[in-house]
Scaffold this motif. Structure first.
Motif, PDB file in Angstrom:
ATOM      1  N   ILE A 210       7.944   8.338   6.938  1.00 36.86           N
ATOM      2  CA  ILE A 210       7.046   9.081   5.173  1.00 36.86           C
ATOM      3  C   ILE A 210       6.637   8.115   4.246  1.00 36.86           C
ATOM      4  O   ILE A 210       5.946   8.552   3.436  1.00 36.86           O
ATOM      5  N   TYR A 211       7.586   7.016   4.210  1.00 40.14           N
ATOM      6  CA  TYR A 211       7.743   6.059   2.833  1.00 40.14           C
ATOM      7  C   TYR A 211       5.993   5.742   2.445  1.00 40.14           C
ATOM      8  O   TYR A 211       5.690   5.315   1.566  1.00 40.14           O
ATOM      9  N   HIS A 212       5.182   5.151   3.549  1.00 44.27           N
ATOM     10  CA  HIS A 212       4.077   4.356   3.567  1.00 44.27           C
ATOM     11  C   HIS A 212       3.049   5.487   3.022  1.00 44.27           C
ATOM     12  O   HIS A 212       2.273   4.467   1.776  1.00 44.27           O
ATOM     13  N   PRO A 213       2.653   7.105   3.322  1.00 42.75           N
ATOM     14  CA  PRO A 213       2.167   8.065   2.680  1.00 42.75           C
ATOM     15  C   PRO A 213       2.020   7.921   1.205  1.00 42.75           C
ATOM     16  O   PRO A 213       1.136   8.015   0.315  1.00 42.75           O
ATOM     17  N   THR A 214       3.880   8.178   1.041  1.00 40.67           N
ATOM     18  CA  THR A 214       3.834   8.698  -0.261  1.00 40.67           C
ATOM     19  C   THR A 214       3.306   7.661  -1.075  1.00 40.67           C
ATOM     20  O   THR A 214       3.044   7.875  -2.020  1.00 40.67           O
ATOM     21  N   LEU A 215       4.051   6.104  -0.745  1.00 37.43           N
ATOM     22  CA  LEU A 215       3.659   5.034  -2.130  1.00 37.43           C
ATOM     23  C   LEU A 215       2.268   4.839  -1.427  1.00 37.43           C
ATOM     24  O   LEU A 215       1.807   4.046  -2.802  1.00 37.43           O
ATOM     25  N   ALA A 216       1.244   5.402  -0.823  1.00 35.19           N
ATOM     26  CA  ALA A 216      -0.434   4.993  -1.030  1.00 35.19           C
ATOM     27  C   ALA A 216      -0.379   5.622  -1.960  1.00 35.19           C
ATOM     28  O   ALA A 216      -1.563   5.356  -3.162  1.00 35.19           O
ATOM     29  N   VAL A 217      -0.046   6.705  -1.877  1.00 38.37           N
ATOM     30  CA  VAL A 217      -0.714   8.068  -2.905  1.00 38.37           C
ATOM     31  C   VAL A 217      -0.018   7.519  -4.255  1.00 38.37           C
ATOM     32  O   VAL A 217      -0.931   7.874  -5.742  1.00 38.37           O
TER      33      VAL A 217
END
Ligand code: HEM
Length: 305
Positions: A210-217
């Motif tokens: 979940i951390y990857h998309p959260t960081l990207a956004v």
């Protein structure tokens, strides 16, 4: 464009293809296709009667070996074509250095058996480190090609806010990439149906996704605001083209990421996502180099009445 510059861009393009093939090795679980042998494949120089996994892993070794030779040729050519202390020479030396460390990380993955169905925290760290090295390698090959094509060299000192902002953009992009590499590992282990072999680690890796998309956004806002500010502070046609192009492609990548999750990350989609990442990274590197080499816009003197 000089013949050397064309060769440097070709080396960059070829390296991107090799990176994609490396992701294919991971996604198909073929990393142990040559056993835990390196540089030989299952103890043989040319594997006899190979399985599909062996063919995939062995072809990655051959293609990455050629990438190594191309970077080495670029180094030799740079030393023959450019005078002492020329910036292109420095770019070629640093490209070669990070090509050697890239090969060492790849060899480490195989020798320490952090490949195929291995479910461990150590493997996640190796994946993130591999991506970090890949990004740095692409950065220096890109700069070598850019400088050879007439891109101006830039001072690192005395850049003030601009230096911090460009470094911040490169750092944050690397962070997205490294978190993506851990996400990709989680998805691969899920596809290979091996999470149950080490459930505590496996479930943690899945939860970390979940951390990857959260960081990207979250980082999208930094890119949009800071890159626009940089373009306005140090304007040039190249900076405008790259800055706007980068932000548009970044937004498209957010959409592709969503599609990736929706489709449950099929191999072809992983490769598209990684290709766009590499293009974004190369654009960002050239954008930062252009900004750092451009003098700040003179502010008009206040009008006295
Ligand atoms: C512009 C921002 C983004 C960048 C630069 C980026 C970059 C990356 C990178 C480098 C990987 C690892 C690829 C590999 O090692 O094979 C990855 C994986 C992944 N990303 Fe992103 N990503 C971005 C946005 C997103 C978003 C917003 C989502 C989801 C909503 C997402 C979903 C995924 C998934 C599911 C994976 C694992 C499967 C795969 O390897 O493709 N990404 N990403």
């Amino acid at each position: 464009m000089t013949r050397f510059a064309k060769f440097a861009w070709l080396t960059l393009g070829y390296n991107v293809l090799v990176i994609l093939w490396g992701a294919f090795v991971r996604a198909t679980g073929s990393g142990a296709g040559c056993g835990s042998h390196w540089p030989t494949c299952n103890g043989q120089i040319i594997p006899r009667d190979p399985s599909v996994e062996t063919l995939i892993e062995f072809s990655h070794r051959l293609t990455s070996g050629l990438a190594f030779l191309l970077v080495l040729a670029m180094l030799i050519w740079a030393f023959r074509a450019y005078p002492r202390k020329h910036i292109v020479r420095l770019g070629a030396v640093l490209s070669t250095f990070f090509m050697i460390t890239e090969a060492l990380v790849g060899a480490g993955l195989v020798l320490f058996e952090r490949v195929a169905t291995d479910v461990s925290y150590a493997r996640a760290v190796w994946m993130a480190a591999h991506l970090l090295n890949t990004f740095i390698l692409l950065l220096f090959i890109t700069l070598t090609a850019w400088w050879a094509s007439g891109g101006a060299r830039f001072p690192l000192r005395g850049q003030g806010w601009t230096g911090a902002a460009t470094l911040g953009a490169l750092f944050l992009m690397t962070l997205i990439g490294m978190s993506g590499a851990v996400t990709a590992l989680g998805d691969t282990l899920l596809h290979l149906d091996v999470i149950h072999t080490n459930p505590v680690v496996g479930e943690t890796l899945l939860a970390l996704r979940i951390y990857h998309p959260t960081l990207a956004v979250g980082i999208a806002f930094y890119m949009l605001v800071v890159l626009t500010r940089l373009m306005l502070d140090r304007p040039s046609p190249t900076a405008f083209r790259l800055g706007i192009g980068f932000n548009l492609l970044y937004v498209a990548q957010l959409g592709l990421g969503l599609l990736n999750v929706w489709l449950k990350a099929p191999v072809w989609m992983q490769l598209v996502h990684l290709l766009i990442t590499d293009i974004l990274w190369i654009m960002l590197v050239i954008f930062c180099a252009t900004i750092l080499a451009t003098r700040p816009q003179e502010k008009p003197a206040p009008v006295r009445v």
